[in-house]
Scaffold this motif. Structure first.
Motif, PDB file in Angstrom:
ATOM      1  N   ASP A 157       0.820  -1.212   0.000  1.00 58.14           N
ATOM      2  CA  ASP A 157       0.000   0.000   0.000  1.00 58.14           C
ATOM      3  C   ASP A 157       0.854   1.263   0.000  1.00 58.14           C
ATOM      4  N   VAL A 158       1.990   1.225   0.703  1.00 59.79           N
ATOM      5  CA  VAL A 158       2.913   2.370   0.732  1.00 59.79           C
ATOM      6  C   VAL A 158       3.465   2.612  -0.667  1.00 59.79           C
ATOM      7  N   ALA A 159       3.815   1.543  -1.374  1.00 59.81           N
ATOM      8  CA  ALA A 159       4.330   1.671  -2.743  1.00 59.81           C
ATOM      9  C   ALA A 159       3.275   2.265  -3.669  1.00 59.81           C
ATOM     10  N   VAL A 160       2.015   1.883  -3.467  1.00 59.67           N
ATOM     11  CA  VAL A 160       0.927   2.440  -4.290  1.00 59.67           C
ATOM     12  C   VAL A 160       0.849   3.951  -4.085  1.00 59.67           C
ATOM     13  N   THR A 161       0.879   4.396  -2.844  1.00 60.94           N
ATOM     14  CA  THR A 161       0.799   5.832  -2.551  1.00 60.94           C
ATOM     15  C   THR A 161       1.958   6.587  -3.185  1.00 60.94           C
ATOM     16  N   THR A 162       3.159   6.067  -3.034  1.00 57.50           N
ATOM     17  CA  THR A 162       4.342   6.740  -3.590  1.00 57.50           C
ATOM     18  C   THR A 162       4.254   6.836  -5.102  1.00 57.50           C
ATOM     19  N   MET A 163       3.925   5.724  -5.750  1.00 57.23           N
ATOM     20  CA  MET A 163       3.838   5.726  -7.213  1.00 57.23           C
ATOM     21  C   MET A 163       2.746   6.674  -7.693  1.00 57.23           C
ATOM     22  N   LEU A 164       1.578   6.646  -7.042  1.00 54.36           N
ATOM     23  CA  LEU A 164       0.488   7.526  -7.472  1.00 54.36           C
ATOM     24  C   LEU A 164       0.784   8.995  -7.199  1.00 54.36           C
ATOM     25  N   ASP A 165       1.508   9.297  -6.137  1.00 53.59           N
ATOM     26  CA  ASP A 165       1.914  10.686  -5.896  1.00 53.59           C
ATOM     27  C   ASP A 165       2.785  11.189  -7.051  1.00 53.59           C
ATOM     28  N   GLN A 166       3.738  10.373  -7.479  1.00 56.03           N
ATOM     29  CA  GLN A 166       4.605  10.748  -8.601  1.00 56.03           C
ATOM     30  C   GLN A 166       3.801  10.843  -9.897  1.00 56.03           C
ATOM     31  N   LEU A 167       2.924   9.878 -10.127  1.00 56.17           N
ATOM     32  CA  LEU A 167       2.107   9.870 -11.347  1.00 56.17           C
ATOM     33  C   LEU A 167       1.222  11.116 -11.410  1.00 56.17           C
ATOM     34  N   ALA A 168       0.603  11.470 -10.288  1.00 57.92           N
ATOM     35  CA  ALA A 168      -0.276  12.640 -10.267  1.00 57.92           C
ATOM     36  C   ALA A 168       0.509  13.926 -10.522  1.00 57.92           C
ATOM     37  N   TRP A 169       1.697  14.049  -9.951  1.00 55.95           N
ATOM     38  CA  TRP A 169       2.508  15.235 -10.180  1.00 55.95           C
ATOM     39  C   TRP A 169       2.812  15.383 -11.665  1.00 55.95           C
ATOM     40  N   TRP A 170       3.303  14.314 -12.278  1.00 57.19           N
ATOM     41  CA  TRP A 170       3.640  14.375 -13.705  1.00 57.19           C
ATOM     42  C   TRP A 170       2.400  14.559 -14.570  1.00 57.19           C
ATOM     43  N   ALA A 171       1.312  13.922 -14.201  1.00 52.11           N
ATOM     44  CA  ALA A 171       0.081  14.051 -15.000  1.00 52.11           C
ATOM     45  C   ALA A 171      -0.416  15.493 -15.012  1.00 52.11           C
ATOM     46  N   LEU A 172      -0.395  16.151 -13.855  1.00 54.82           N
ATOM     47  CA  LEU A 172      -0.810  17.558 -13.808  1.00 54.82           C
ATOM     48  C   LEU A 172       0.135  18.438 -14.615  1.00 54.82           C
ATOM     49  N   ALA A 173       1.438  18.231 -14.427  1.00 57.43           N
ATOM     50  CA  ALA A 173       2.414  19.053 -15.144  1.00 57.43           C
ATOM     51  C   ALA A 173       2.290  18.868 -16.653  1.00 57.43           C
ATOM     52  N   LEU A 174       2.150  17.647 -17.092  1.00 54.42           N
ATOM     53  CA  LEU A 174       2.076  17.387 -18.534  1.00 54.42           C
ATOM     54  C   LEU A 174       0.722  17.780 -19.115  1.00 54.42           C
ATOM     55  N   ARG A 175      -0.353  17.641 -18.340  1.00 54.84           N
ATOM     56  CA  ARG A 175      -1.662  18.081 -18.828  1.00 54.84           C
ATOM     57  C   ARG A 175      -1.641  19.588 -19.042  1.00 54.84           C
ATOM     58  N   ASP A 176      -1.075  20.329 -18.082  1.00 60.15           N
ATOM     59  CA  ASP A 176      -0.965  21.777 -18.238  1.00 60.15           C
ATOM     60  C   ASP A 176      -0.081  22.135 -19.432  1.00 60.15           C
ATOM     61  N   ALA A 177       1.016  21.428 -19.578  1.00 60.19           N
ATOM     62  CA  ALA A 177       1.931  21.705 -20.701  1.00 60.19           C
ATOM     63  C   ALA A 177       1.246  21.436 -22.038  1.00 60.19           C
ATOM     64  N   ARG A 178       0.518  20.325 -22.155  1.00 59.35           N
ATOM     65  CA  ARG A 178      -0.177  20.018 -23.423  1.00 59.35           C
ATOM     66  C   ARG A 178      -1.249  21.061 -23.731  1.00 59.35           C
ATOM     67  N   ALA A 179      -1.899  21.582 -22.694  1.00 61.47           N
ATOM     68  CA  ALA A 179      -2.935  22.598 -22.892  1.00 61.47           C
ATOM     69  C   ALA A 179      -2.337  23.922 -23.364  1.00 61.47           C
ATOM     70  N   ASN A 180      -1.134  24.231 -22.919  1.00 67.81           N
ATOM     71  CA  ASN A 180      -0.490  25.503 -23.275  1.00 67.81           C
ATOM     72  C   ASN A 180       0.318  25.440 -24.557  1.00 67.81           C
ATOM     73  N   ARG A 181       0.801  24.271 -24.884  1.00 62.44           N
ATOM     74  CA  ARG A 181       1.639  24.146 -26.069  1.00 62.44           C
ATOM     75  C   ARG A 181       1.513  22.715 -26.599  1.00 62.44           C
ATOM     76  N   PRO A 182       1.030  22.522 -27.813  1.00 62.89           N
ATOM     77  CA  PRO A 182       0.906  21.169 -28.365  1.00 62.89           C
ATOM     78  C   PRO A 182       2.258  20.455 -28.366  1.00 62.89           C
ATOM     79  N   TYR A 183       2.220  19.177 -28.035  1.00 61.45           N
ATOM     80  CA  TYR A 183       3.433  18.375 -28.009  1.00 61.45           C
ATOM     81  C   TYR A 183       3.825  18.008 -29.429  1.00 61.45           C
ATOM     82  N   ILE A 184       5.117  18.118 -29.720  1.00 61.81           N
ATOM     83  CA  ILE A 184       5.627  17.763 -31.065  1.00 61.81           C
ATOM     84  C   ILE A 184       6.548  16.572 -30.892  1.00 61.81           C
ATOM     85  N   ALA A 185       6.178  15.473 -31.496  1.00 63.14           N
ATOM     86  CA  ALA A 185       6.978  14.243 -31.387  1.00 63.14           C
ATOM     87  C   ALA A 185       8.071  14.211 -32.420  1.00 63.14           C
TER      88      ALA A 185
END
Length: 185
Positions: A157-185
């Protein structure tokens, strides 16, 4: 924009008698306690994928792509088969491309003794090619430690919390970035 993150939980094993369904349900039960995420279970058993890559996409392929495209982040639940992940998971991953870009992924892996570590390492390479940010921490379960009910020990359960905390941080940062500037692959 909805503050809750849309997280697709992809259950990658399609074998008869698999443990992936129960591991996936356990993970979703743990993750559902969070108020900042909305979960969608994507169990590959429920998709009627073609055995060979067709010239034109099938409805199952299109539906999988829609789910991946609408998610802000992913959690892949994977077994380790012969030091890698299952072919069913690779096939599904390949059915989408742009839909994966600039989003994070976390892993819940399982296996005997290695806890699925080799499967996750192989998946990190695949997802890097798809421009997906793999979070550092993972949930790794040794099948030899499962209780009689098929539930991992409380320490997971501790590992789940840690992984989801990291996932949520990156998801918010990348969602905001995609909204402000389209991603170019």
């Amino acid at each position: 924009m909805d503050a809750r993150l849309r997280v697709a939980v992809i259950i990658g094993s399609t074998r008869d008698g698999r443990v992936g369904g129960s591991i996936g349900r356990w993970f979703v039960g743990c993750a559902a306690r969070r108020a900042d995420i909305e979960l969608e279970v994507v169990d590959l058993v429920g998709f009627d994928f073609p055995s060979c890559y067709p010239e034109e996409m099938t409805e199952s392929m299109r539906e999988f792509g829609r789910v991946i495209g609408s998610a802000d982040a992913f959690v892949v639940v994977t077994p380790e088969y012969n030091r890698s992940f299952p072919a069913s998971l690779k096939q599904a991953i390949d059915f989408a491309y742009d839909e994966w870009h600039a989003k994070p992924v976390g892993f819940v892996s399982y296996g005997c003794r290695s806890r699925g570590h080799y499967a996750v390492e192989a998946l990190r390479v695949v997802f890097a090619e798809l421009h997906v940010m793999a979070v550092r921490d993972e949930v790794a379960i040794d099948l030899m430690t499962l209780g009689e009910d098929g539930i991992p020990p409380d320490s997971a359960d501790v590992a789940v919390t840690t992984m989801l905390d990291q996932l949520a941080w990156w998801a918010l940062a990348l969602r905001d970035a995609r909204a402000n500037r389209p991603y170019i692959a």
